[in-house]
Every structure is written in structure tokens, then in C-alpha cells.
Design an enzyme around this catalytic site. Structure first.
Site, PDB file in Angstrom:
ATOM      1  N   ASN A   1     -10.465   0.051   0.178  1.00  0.00           N
ATOM      2  CA  ASN A   1      -8.993   0.119   0.264  1.00  0.00           C
ATOM      3  C   ASN A   1      -8.417  -0.533  -0.991  1.00  0.00           C
ATOM      4  O   ASN A   1      -8.506  -1.746  -1.161  1.00  0.00           O
ATOM      5  CB  ASN A   1      -8.541  -0.617   1.536  1.00  0.00           C
ATOM      6  CG  ASN A   1      -7.030  -0.672   1.688  1.00  0.00           C
ATOM      7  OD1 ASN A   1      -6.292  -0.636   0.714  1.00  0.00           O
ATOM      8  ND2 ASN A   1      -6.573  -0.791   2.923  1.00  0.00           N
TER       9      ASN A   1
ATOM     10  N   HIS B   1      -2.856   6.973   2.309  1.00  0.00           N
ATOM     11  CA  HIS B   1      -3.414   5.712   1.824  1.00  0.00           C
ATOM     12  C   HIS B   1      -4.781   5.508   2.463  1.00  0.00           C
ATOM     13  O   HIS B   1      -4.948   5.671   3.675  1.00  0.00           O
ATOM     14  CB  HIS B   1      -2.463   4.566   2.190  1.00  0.00           C
ATOM     15  CG  HIS B   1      -3.095   3.227   2.051  1.00  0.00           C
ATOM     16  ND1 HIS B   1      -3.793   2.855   0.914  1.00  0.00           N
ATOM     17  CD2 HIS B   1      -3.148   2.165   2.897  1.00  0.00           C
ATOM     18  CE1 HIS B   1      -4.247   1.618   1.078  1.00  0.00           C
ATOM     19  NE2 HIS B   1      -3.875   1.183   2.261  1.00  0.00           N
TER      20      HIS B   1
ATOM     21  N   CYS C   1       0.812  -1.225   0.000  1.00  0.00           N
ATOM     22  CA  CYS C   1       0.000   0.000   0.000  1.00  0.00           C
ATOM     23  C   CYS C   1       0.845   1.274   0.000  1.00  0.00           C
ATOM     24  O   CYS C   1       0.320   2.370  -0.195  1.00  0.00           O
ATOM     25  CB  CYS C   1      -0.945  -0.001   1.186  1.00  0.00           C
ATOM     26  SG  CYS C   1      -1.998  -1.460   1.227  1.00  0.00           S
TER      27      CYS C   1
HETATM   28  N1  COA Z   1     -18.507  -7.417  11.087  1.00  0.00           N
HETATM   29  C1  COA Z   1     -19.080  -7.497  12.315  1.00  0.00           C
HETATM   30  N2  COA Z   1     -18.400  -7.792  13.419  1.00  0.00           N
HETATM   31  C2  COA Z   1     -17.080  -7.999  13.291  1.00  0.00           C
HETATM   32  C3  COA Z   1     -16.423  -7.932  12.060  1.00  0.00           C
HETATM   33  C4  COA Z   1     -17.183  -7.620  10.934  1.00  0.00           C
HETATM   34  N3  COA Z   1     -16.671  -7.512   9.695  1.00  0.00           N
HETATM   35  N4  COA Z   1     -15.113  -8.167  12.254  1.00  0.00           N
HETATM   36  C5  COA Z   1     -14.951  -8.393  13.550  1.00  0.00           C
HETATM   37  N5  COA Z   1     -16.158  -8.297  14.197  1.00  0.00           N
HETATM   38  C6  COA Z   1     -16.438  -8.426  15.616  1.00  0.00           C
HETATM   39  C7  COA Z   1     -15.493  -9.390  16.308  1.00  0.00           C
HETATM   40  O1  COA Z   1     -15.912 -10.734  16.226  1.00  0.00           O
HETATM   41  C8  COA Z   1     -15.525  -8.870  17.726  1.00  0.00           C
HETATM   42  O2  COA Z   1     -16.684  -9.280  18.355  1.00  0.00           O
HETATM   43  P1  COA Z   1     -16.667  -9.726  19.916  1.00  0.00           P
HETATM   44  O3  COA Z   1     -16.203  -8.503  20.658  1.00  0.00           O
HETATM   45  O4  COA Z   1     -18.066 -10.103  20.152  1.00  0.00           O
HETATM   46  O5  COA Z   1     -15.667 -10.839  19.959  1.00  0.00           O
HETATM   47  C9  COA Z   1     -15.622  -7.372  17.538  1.00  0.00           C
HETATM   48  O6  COA Z   1     -16.195  -7.167  16.230  1.00  0.00           O
HETATM   49  C10 COA Z   1     -14.290  -6.686  17.597  1.00  0.00           C
HETATM   50  O7  COA Z   1     -13.351  -7.451  16.820  1.00  0.00           O
HETATM   51  P2  COA Z   1     -11.939  -6.931  16.477  1.00  0.00           P
HETATM   52  O8  COA Z   1     -11.215  -7.927  15.648  1.00  0.00           O
HETATM   53  O9  COA Z   1     -11.323  -6.465  17.765  1.00  0.00           O
HETATM   54  O10 COA Z   1     -12.352  -5.743  15.565  1.00  0.00           O
HETATM   55  P3  COA Z   1     -11.640  -4.370  15.380  1.00  0.00           P
HETATM   56  O11 COA Z   1     -12.360  -3.322  16.118  1.00  0.00           O
HETATM   57  O12 COA Z   1     -10.156  -4.482  15.553  1.00  0.00           O
HETATM   58  O13 COA Z   1     -11.927  -4.146  13.826  1.00  0.00           O
HETATM   59  C11 COA Z   1     -10.765  -4.228  11.761  1.00  0.00           C
HETATM   60  C12 COA Z   1     -11.371  -5.044  12.879  1.00  0.00           C
HETATM   61  C13 COA Z   1     -10.110  -5.165  10.764  1.00  0.00           C
HETATM   62  C14 COA Z   1     -11.878  -3.455  11.076  1.00  0.00           C
HETATM   63  C15 COA Z   1      -9.755  -3.224  12.376  1.00  0.00           C
HETATM   64  O14 COA Z   1      -8.851  -3.917  13.218  1.00  0.00           O
HETATM   65  C16 COA Z   1      -8.998  -2.474  11.354  1.00  0.00           C
HETATM   66  O15 COA Z   1      -9.575  -1.725  10.602  1.00  0.00           O
HETATM   67  N6  COA Z   1      -7.663  -2.608  11.339  1.00  0.00           N
HETATM   68  C17 COA Z   1      -6.815  -1.990  10.351  1.00  0.00           C
HETATM   69  C18 COA Z   1      -6.849  -2.811   9.112  1.00  0.00           C
HETATM   70  C19 COA Z   1      -6.328  -2.055   7.923  1.00  0.00           C
HETATM   71  O16 COA Z   1      -6.458  -0.873   7.798  1.00  0.00           O
HETATM   72  N7  COA Z   1      -5.733  -2.797   7.016  1.00  0.00           N
HETATM   73  C20 COA Z   1      -5.216  -2.260   5.830  1.00  0.00           C
HETATM   74  C21 COA Z   1      -3.826  -1.828   6.024  1.00  0.00           C
HETATM   75  S1  COA Z   1      -3.203  -1.274   4.501  1.00  0.00           S
END
Ligand code: COA
Length: 315
Positions: free
Chosen positions: A271, A241, A113
Site C-alpha cells: 500500500n 487505491h 491515500c
Molecule cells: N499477523 C498475524 N496475526 C495477526 C496480525 C498479523 N500481522 N495482525 C493481527 N493478527 C491476529 C490478531 O492478533 C488476532 O488474533 P486473535 O484472534 O488470536 O486475537 C487475529 O489476527 C485477528 O485480528 P484483527 O485485528 O481482527 O485482524 P483483521 O482480520 O482485522 O486484520 C488488518 C487486520 C489490519 C489486516 C485488517 O483489519 C485490514 O486490512 N484493515 C484495513 C486496513 C487498511 O486497508 N488500511 C489502509 C487504508 S488506506
């Protein structure tokens, strides 16, 4: 030494729109969760037979037309991508051929990215060194070719598209329009975003990536401003990005850049990895959100983990 500057932009998005409700039919998720956690309302997905090369060609053609240059004026084509259909031939050589650019230097560059900002510095250096007059720089990605549509932590984020810029020389005493790059990598965190095997799918440690991006990237952006001799207050467009709207907004807040100056193309583009910055730039230009002659801050970051930032002058 000759300076370099952006002459023109071009963007391309596939026709197919995939909404959050569409994804909710594939995985256990919902529109409200996706909007609030990543800021995406819809994204574009390429057709099965549409390649990174096809999208790069479309964006490159637009940028070239907007620059007013003849294909013969381009002597280097760089395509930043991490999702080509095949590793060879390069996307860049084929795109150059399709655009009627005869015998340019051509190579693909993979810094995931962050790739577009790496390519911009390479283009600027080639012009400064006299090894190219004008350079076509493209970011093109079919990230959905790496997506596992049963993995809700990645399928809600990644999308397809391409963006391009033409970079040319500055004239006379004109200051350079592409500032010094600040780049780096953290290979010790290389396992945070991966594709395993040739036919594998993308996996990410979302929380680790989120933490890294929201803590480590603002200092990189600040250093790019310092090296360009500007402050965040001078930045009229911040184009990071488009990883995740929450990450984008968190970095902008740390830099003190007002929200209206910040690219938010992710809302409808998703993204698109190395395509996201030039795509967002073209969109901001179309929306009249860019002020010619003023400094814009570009910041790429992602798998590697790799990053790069520079200040550019808006054409
Ligand atoms: N839809 C609904 N619920 C979801 C989900 C989705 N797509 N993904 C995860 N959850 C749930 C999980 O199961 C968890 O539930 P629980 O608390 O009951 O166990 C809760 O949401 C939180 O999960 P978590 O993995 O901690 O989510 P998060 O808040 O970290 O969000 C991302 C996940 C991937 C959206 C987030 O971590 C993120 O955006 N990270 C950066 C990724 C990124 O930018 N990547 C590109 C880099 S170039």
C-alpha cells in the site's frame, strides 16, 4: 471549455524488496496470514537516503518522457503526498526544478491515500479554466517513514513508491477524458488512521477502516460512473487505491466489475498511499491490461477519512 485527458503514465519503485518472511523476522506474523488477510506477497521499501522527492522525480521523468512533451510545455506540477521528509520547500517545486520545468505553478496536496484523485481533479479544472496547458500530476510516498516496525497491523501493509501522469487538453470536439469527481470526507472518523506528533508512527483501527471501505466506497464509485455517463459494465479497468486486496476485491464485486479488469498491484507493491493508483495504472499499461480510448474508474480512499473517484479515458 477545454476538456482534459491523461496523455501518459510513469511509475517508480525502490529497489529493495521486503517479503512477508522478512517481516516475520520482525513481528509475530507469517506469509500465509498476510497473503490471506491483505493479499500482499512483497513490497518495496525506499533506501534510507531516498526521499519522496527522489521517487517523485523518477516517476515524473518517466511520465514526461512518455508524453513526448518538452518540460517547457508543463505549467503546473502537483504532488500528492502525505509523507514528505520536510513540510517545506514543497516536493513539487523541487521536482519541477530537477526535471527542467521552468517556473511552473507547483504545490503539494495532502488527502492521504485519496490524494491522487484530488490532484487529478485539480489538474483537470486548471486546464478547463485556462490556468494551465499541461499538468504533471505525481503521487509519491515513503510510507515506511511512518511505520513502526514492531506494529504488525501496519508494517505488513504500507510501502514506498511513486506514480505520475501528464494531463493535457483535449482537442477540438473530443469529449473530456477526466470525468466529474465525486469526493468527500468523514472527519468524525479521523481517528481511524493517524500519525501522532511530528516523529510519531502510524496507527490504524484496521477493522473500522475495512468496514468503512467495503461499505461506503462502492456507492462513491457508482456515483462517479453515473456522473461520467457510464455504467460499471463499461469500465475496462478499475483502479482503486491499493489499500488491501480484500478491500479492492470486495468493492469490485459490489460494482460487478470482473476480476480481470481490476488492478491488483498491491500484491507486489504494498500500500503506497497516494502513489498506488498511478503506480497501478502504469503497471497495467506495461502489462497490456489497458484499452486505449475506453473508460477506467479511479477510486482513492484513506486517512481523513477522505475519498475521491472519477472516470478517466485510457490514453
Ligand atoms: N499477523 C498475524 N496475526 C495477526 C496480525 C498479523 N500481522 N495482525 C493481527 N493478527 C491476529 C490478531 O492478533 C488476532 O488474533 P486473535 O484472534 O488470536 O486475537 C487475529 O489476527 C485477528 O485480528 P484483527 O485485528 O481482527 O485482524 P483483521 O482480520 O482485522 O486484520 C488488518 C487486520 C489490519 C489486516 C485488517 O483489519 C485490514 O486490512 N484493515 C484495513 C486496513 C487498511 O486497508 N488500511 C489502509 C487504508 S488506506
Amino acid at each position: 471549455m477545454t476538456g482534459a485527458k491523461i496523455l501518459a503514465f510513469g511509475g517508480y519503485q525502490p529497489d529493495k524488496v521486503v517479503t512477508n518472511d522478512d517481516l516475520a523476522k520482525l513481528v509475530d506474523t507469517n506469509d500465509e496470514w498476510i497473503r490471506s488477510r491483505v493479499g500482499i506477497e512483497s513490497r518495496r521499501v525506499a533506501a534510507d537516503d531516498e526521499t519522496v522527492t527522489d521517487m517523485a522525480e523518477a516517476a515524473g521523468a518517466k511520465a514526461l518522457a512518455a508524453s513526448g512533451l518538452a518540460p517547457s510545455a508543463i505549467d503546473l506540477v502537483i504532488v500528492a503526498t502525505c509523507s514528505p521528509l520536510v513540510p517545506m520547500p514543497s516536493v513539487s517545486a523541487i521536482v519541477a526544478h530537477r526535471l527542467g520545468i521552468v517556473a511552473p505553478g507547483a504545490f503539494d496536496l495532502n488527502a492521504a491515500c485519496a490524494g491522487f484523485c484530488y490532484a487529478m481533479d485539480t489538474a483537470s479544472n486548471a486546464i478547463a479554466a485556462g490556468s494551465a496547458r499541461n499538468v504533471l500530476v505525481i503521487g509519491s510516498e515513503k510510507m515506511t517513514s511512518w511505520v513502526d516496525w514492531t506494529d504488525r497491523s501496519t508494517c505488513i501493509i504500507f510501502a514506498d513508491g511513486a506514480g505520475a501522469v501528464v494531463v493535457g487538453p483535449t482537442g477540438g470536439d473530443e469529449p473530456t477524458g477526466i470525468g466529474p469527481v465525486v469526493w468527500g470526507s468523514a472527519g468524525d472518523q479521523g481517528n481511524k488512521i493517524t500519525v501522532t506528533g511530528r516523529t510519531g508512527s502510524m496507527r490504524q483501527d484496521g477493522q473500522a477502516v475495512f468496514r468503512w471501505a467495503t461499505t461506503a466506497m462502492a456507492p462513491v464509485a457508482l456515483e462517479a460512473c453515473r456522473r461520467a455517463g457510464v455504467t460499471p459494465a463499461d469500465i475496462t479497468a478499475f483502479v482503486p487505491h491499493q489499500a488491501n486486496l480484500r478491500i479492492v476485491e470486495a468493492i469490485a464485486r459490489r460494482l460487478g466489475i470482473p476480476r480481470e479488469r481490476v488492478a491488483d498491484d498491491i500484491v507486489h507493491a504494498g500500500n503506497t498511499s497516494s502513489a498506488s493508483i498511478p503506480l497501478a495504472l502504469s503497471r497495467m499499461a506495461e502489462q497490456g491490461r489497458l484499452q486505449p480510448g475506453t473508460p477506467a474508474l479511479l477510486l482513492g480512499f484513506g486517512a481523513g477519512l477522505s475519498y475521491a473517484a472519477q472516470v478517466v479515458t485510457v490514453p
